[in-house]
Design a protein around this motif. Sequence first.
Motif, mmCIF file in Angstrom:
data_model
loop_
_atom_site.group_PDB
_atom_site.id
_atom_site.type_symbol
_atom_site.label_atom_id
_atom_site.label_comp_id
_atom_site.label_asym_id
_atom_site.label_seq_id
_atom_site.Cartn_x
_atom_site.Cartn_y
_atom_site.Cartn_z
ATOM 1 N N GLY A 112 0.813 -1.214 0.000
ATOM 2 C CA GLY A 112 0.000 0.000 0.000
ATOM 3 C C GLY A 112 0.843 1.259 0.000
ATOM 4 N N ILE A 113 1.917 1.255 0.779
ATOM 5 C CA ILE A 113 2.807 2.420 0.838
ATOM 6 C C ILE A 113 3.432 2.690 -0.528
ATOM 7 C CG2 ILE A 113 4.991 3.270 1.789
ATOM 8 C CD1 ILE A 113 4.247 1.897 4.420
ATOM 9 N N GLU A 114 3.874 1.632 -1.188
ATOM 10 C CA GLU A 114 4.529 1.792 -2.480
ATOM 11 C C GLU A 114 3.556 2.178 -3.595
ATOM 12 O OE1 GLU A 114 6.678 -1.805 -3.132
ATOM 13 O OE2 GLU A 114 8.259 -1.305 -1.672
ATOM 14 N N SER A 115 2.252 2.065 -3.321
ATOM 15 C CA SER A 115 1.261 2.449 -4.333
ATOM 16 C C SER A 115 0.960 3.948 -4.331
ATOM 17 C CB SER A 115 -0.044 1.678 -4.094
ATOM 18 O OG SER A 115 -0.715 2.147 -2.926
ATOM 19 N N ILE A 116 1.450 4.657 -3.320
ATOM 20 C CA ILE A 116 1.217 6.105 -3.238
ATOM 21 C C ILE A 116 2.048 6.810 -4.307
ATOM 22 C CG2 ILE A 116 1.316 8.141 -1.778
ATOM 23 C CD1 ILE A 116 -0.725 6.036 -0.892
ATOM 24 N N HIS A 117 1.385 7.613 -5.113
ATOM 25 C CA HIS A 117 2.063 8.292 -6.215
ATOM 26 C C HIS A 117 2.991 9.388 -5.698
ATOM 27 C CE1 HIS A 117 2.647 10.541 -9.982
ATOM 28 N NE2 HIS A 117 2.311 9.405 -10.578
ATOM 29 N N ARG A 118 4.121 9.515 -6.358
ATOM 30 C CA ARG A 118 5.114 10.519 -5.949
ATOM 31 C C ARG A 118 4.545 11.928 -6.012
ATOM 32 N NH1 ARG A 118 9.331 11.471 -2.735
ATOM 33 N NH2 ARG A 118 10.426 13.355 -3.419
ATOM 34 N N GLY A 119 3.631 12.169 -6.934
ATOM 35 C CA GLY A 119 3.044 13.500 -7.073
ATOM 36 C C GLY A 119 2.292 13.951 -5.835
ATOM 37 N N ILE A 139 0.761 9.308 3.221
ATOM 38 C CA ILE A 139 1.300 7.982 2.874
ATOM 39 C C ILE A 139 0.606 6.865 3.637
ATOM 40 C CG2 ILE A 139 3.358 6.525 2.852
ATOM 41 C CD1 ILE A 139 5.043 9.017 2.501
ATOM 42 N N LEU A 140 0.714 6.894 4.973
ATOM 43 C CA LEU A 140 0.319 5.731 5.765
ATOM 44 C C LEU A 140 -1.183 5.504 5.767
ATOM 45 C CD1 LEU A 140 1.698 3.542 7.315
ATOM 46 C CD2 LEU A 140 1.509 4.913 9.389
ATOM 47 N N ARG A 141 -1.953 6.540 6.062
ATOM 48 C CA ARG A 141 -3.405 6.341 6.137
ATOM 49 C C ARG A 141 -4.006 5.923 4.791
ATOM 50 N NH1 ARG A 141 -7.808 9.313 9.723
ATOM 51 N NH2 ARG A 141 -9.696 8.617 8.662
ATOM 52 N N ILE A 144 -3.018 2.234 4.097
ATOM 53 C CA ILE A 144 -3.797 1.246 4.850
ATOM 54 C C ILE A 144 -5.222 1.172 4.311
ATOM 55 C CG2 ILE A 144 -4.751 0.707 7.127
ATOM 56 C CD1 ILE A 144 -2.225 1.895 8.355
ATOM 57 N N GLU A 145 -5.757 2.314 3.916
ATOM 58 C CA GLU A 145 -7.106 2.335 3.347
ATOM 59 C C GLU A 145 -7.180 1.496 2.073
ATOM 60 O OE1 GLU A 145 -10.378 5.630 1.748
ATOM 61 O OE2 GLU A 145 -8.506 6.276 2.694
ATOM 62 N N ARG A 146 -6.151 1.571 1.253
ATOM 63 C CA ARG A 146 -6.143 0.825 -0.007
ATOM 64 C C ARG A 146 -6.053 -0.679 0.220
ATOM 65 N NH1 ARG A 146 -2.318 4.316 -4.219
ATOM 66 N NH2 ARG A 146 -3.582 6.221 -4.159
ATOM 67 N N VAL A 147 -5.301 -1.079 1.215
ATOM 68 C CA VAL A 147 -5.084 -2.523 1.430
ATOM 69 C C VAL A 147 -5.991 -3.074 2.524
ATOM 70 C CG1 VAL A 147 -2.694 -2.367 0.646
ATOM 71 C CG2 VAL A 147 -3.200 -2.135 3.088
ATOM 72 N N TYR A 148 -6.929 -2.276 3.016
ATOM 73 C CA TYR A 148 -7.779 -2.709 4.122
ATOM 74 C C TYR A 148 -8.544 -4.008 3.816
ATOM 75 C CZ TYR A 148 -10.858 -2.370 8.171
ATOM 76 O OH TYR A 148 -11.523 -2.629 9.346
ATOM 77 N N PHE A 217 -12.438 5.017 7.768
ATOM 78 C CA PHE A 217 -12.233 5.496 6.400
ATOM 79 C C PHE A 217 -13.502 6.183 5.901
ATOM 80 C CE2 PHE A 217 -9.564 1.548 6.691
ATOM 81 C CZ PHE A 217 -8.366 2.231 6.873
ATOM 82 N N VAL A 218 -13.667 7.418 6.349
ATOM 83 C CA VAL A 218 -14.887 8.172 6.041
ATOM 84 C C VAL A 218 -15.014 8.416 4.544
ATOM 85 C CG1 VAL A 218 -16.134 10.318 6.476
ATOM 86 C CG2 VAL A 218 -14.795 9.261 8.303
ATOM 87 N N ARG A 219 -13.908 8.688 3.875
ATOM 88 C CA ARG A 219 -13.958 8.996 2.446
ATOM 89 C C ARG A 219 -14.511 7.813 1.651
ATOM 90 N NH1 ARG A 219 -10.897 8.175 -2.030
ATOM 91 N NH2 ARG A 219 -9.467 6.870 -0.833
#
Length: 227
Positions: A112-119, A139-141, A144-148, A217-219
């Motif tokens: 999940g961390i590595e999926s965060i775009h550099r932009g 990064i972290l939140r 974790i939301e993506r891989v929850y 994860f409200v969003r």
Amino acid sequence: MNYQFDFESVLSYWPMFLEGAGTTLQMSFWATLIGFVLGVLCAVARSSGPAWLRKLVGGYVEVIRNTPLLVQSYFLIFGMSSIGLRMPIMVGAILALVINIGAYTCEIVRAGIESIHRGQLEAAECLGLTPTQVYLHIILRPAIERVYPSLTSQYVLLMLVTSILSAVGANELFGVSNSVQANTFRNFEVFIVLWVVYLALSALVRAVFWLVGQCVFVRRRKLGTAL
């Protein structure tokens, strides 16, 4: 086939099944909670820590993920006791689960961390966020939301594999069922009851994680994204 089902004699042991289910959930709760913290810390260390720490965590992950949980639990409970480091069976069983699930959590969260775009990181820096704020909120939140959903499945599996630890003396649900089988000699009925109880426990654990996801994860809740 002349087999006569007799669930009455098995269900008369329902207090034992209830106690075993409670022990299974207790083991799963502590292993999930502590294992999640351990896994997140290891994921952070492996993603952005110094080289020596990345290698150390990488070694831990590879050793744990490539050896059976039963061997790990035997080593902690019986192997360590042979050199004088004794611990209660339940403590050793939970520790084995924590060490095991921590390695799997590490790799899931790292993905999940590595999926965060550099932009996104560059945008956060432009907004003047501190490094701590960037790591926690950018990064972290989101990671974790993506891989929850993957974490949820892994922790449900963790609850199910607690049954393995009956081999080291943990008196959880499967361990209790062995006593019921010995007393009733109704193996088939006992396994049917186990099947139903484990299905119910899995549904319960998934429901709890769904509620946690809805609160944290409200969003995703607003977007209607499945957790």
